[in-house]
Design an enzyme around this catalytic site. Structure first.
Site, short mmCIF file in Angstrom:
data_model
loop_
_atom_site.label_atom_id
_atom_site.label_comp_id
_atom_site.label_asym_id
_atom_site.label_seq_id
_atom_site.Cartn_x
_atom_site.Cartn_y
_atom_site.Cartn_z
N ASP A 18 -8.65 -4.97 5.89
CA ASP A 18 -8.28 -5.42 4.60
C ASP A 18 -6.94 -6.19 4.58
O ASP A 18 -6.23 -6.33 3.59
CB ASP A 18 -8.44 -4.72 3.33
CG ASP A 18 -7.59 -3.49 3.50
OD1 ASP A 18 -6.74 -3.54 4.62
OD2 ASP A 18 -7.63 -2.66 2.69
N HIS A 73 -0.96 11.18 15.91
CA HIS A 73 -1.50 10.63 15.06
C HIS A 73 -0.38 9.59 14.38
O HIS A 73 0.53 10.13 14.08
CB HIS A 73 -1.72 11.35 13.89
CG HIS A 73 -2.35 10.88 12.49
ND1 HIS A 73 -3.63 10.22 12.16
CD2 HIS A 73 -1.59 10.72 11.39
CE1 HIS A 73 -3.72 9.69 11.03
NE2 HIS A 73 -2.41 10.16 10.56
N CYS A 130 -2.03 0.75 8.80
CA CYS A 130 -1.19 1.33 7.82
C CYS A 130 -0.80 2.53 8.37
O CYS A 130 -1.24 3.73 8.85
CB CYS A 130 -2.33 1.52 6.73
SG CYS A 130 -1.57 2.37 5.27
N ARG A 140 -5.09 -4.44 8.98
CA ARG A 140 -3.92 -3.68 8.26
C ARG A 140 -3.69 -2.26 8.91
O ARG A 140 -4.48 -1.32 8.59
CB ARG A 140 -4.16 -3.49 6.84
CG ARG A 140 -2.93 -2.88 6.03
CD ARG A 140 -2.98 -2.66 4.70
NE ARG A 140 -4.28 -2.32 4.01
CZ ARG A 140 -4.51 -1.06 3.68
NH1 ARG A 140 -3.30 0.01 3.95
NH2 ARG A 140 -5.81 -0.59 3.21
N HIS A 147 -3.80 4.70 9.87
CA HIS A 147 -5.18 4.27 10.20
C HIS A 147 -5.27 2.62 10.05
O HIS A 147 -4.17 2.16 9.61
CB HIS A 147 -5.89 4.80 8.68
CG HIS A 147 -6.50 6.41 9.00
ND1 HIS A 147 -5.44 7.17 8.58
CD2 HIS A 147 -7.43 7.01 9.08
CE1 HIS A 147 -6.00 8.44 8.60
NE2 HIS A 147 -7.19 8.21 8.81
N CYS A 198 0.85 -1.03 -0.06
CA CYS A 198 0.04 -0.13 0.01
C CYS A 198 1.01 1.11 -0.02
O CYS A 198 0.39 2.35 -0.15
CB CYS A 198 -0.88 -0.07 1.06
SG CYS A 198 -0.14 0.19 2.76
#
Length: 135
Positions: A110, A103, A121, A119, A106, A66
């Site tokens: 999937d 932060h 990410c 996942r 996310h 990704c």
């Protein structure tokens, strides 16, 4: 929500470089395929780049293709905070450091072929990596 690491905005701006500040404190996203930790394959520990809290172990990192480092679970469920993120016109789940509220990225449902199906990410700039000792 209260965090164990509390700093003023000015303190964060002083301690983090501008790119780190944008991602960690303003929820920006680094460009895909540019992060230093994307191709990190050594055994070790991933911690929060803002406060040093333990977040992920290398054994949970996987190739999701990704453009960002991906993990199928955090080091402990309480190490991260999950928060609904309706920005960008879609429903996403934001991942924050539970110690300082920074932060991280996310999480998506999937992570096919992983033990959890998730996942995480993560932005490389949100993490620091410490390799395990070779001894």
């Amino acid at each position: 929500m209260s965090y164990t690491v509390n700093k003023t905005d000015d303190q964060w701006r002083t301690e983090l470089d501008p790119d780190q500040y944008a991602v960690l404190r303003q929820a920006a996203t680094e460009r895909p395929w540019t992060g230093e930790l994307l191709d990190e394959h050594r055994a070790g520990l991933y911690t929060c780049a803002a406060c040093g809290a333990e977040l992920f172990r290398s054994g949970t990192k996987f190739e999701s293709h990704c453009g960002w480092p991906s993990f199928y679970e955090s080091i402990r469920p309480e190490a991260v905070v999950l928060r609904e993120d309706p920005s960008l016109g879609m429903e996403r789940t934001e991942v924050l450091c539970a110690a300082c509220g920074s932060h991280l990225g996310h999480v998506f449902p999937d992570g096919f072929g992983t033990p959890t199906g998730d996942r995480y990410c993560m932005n490389s700039i949100s993490l620091q990596f410490s390799p395990e000792d070779d001894e």
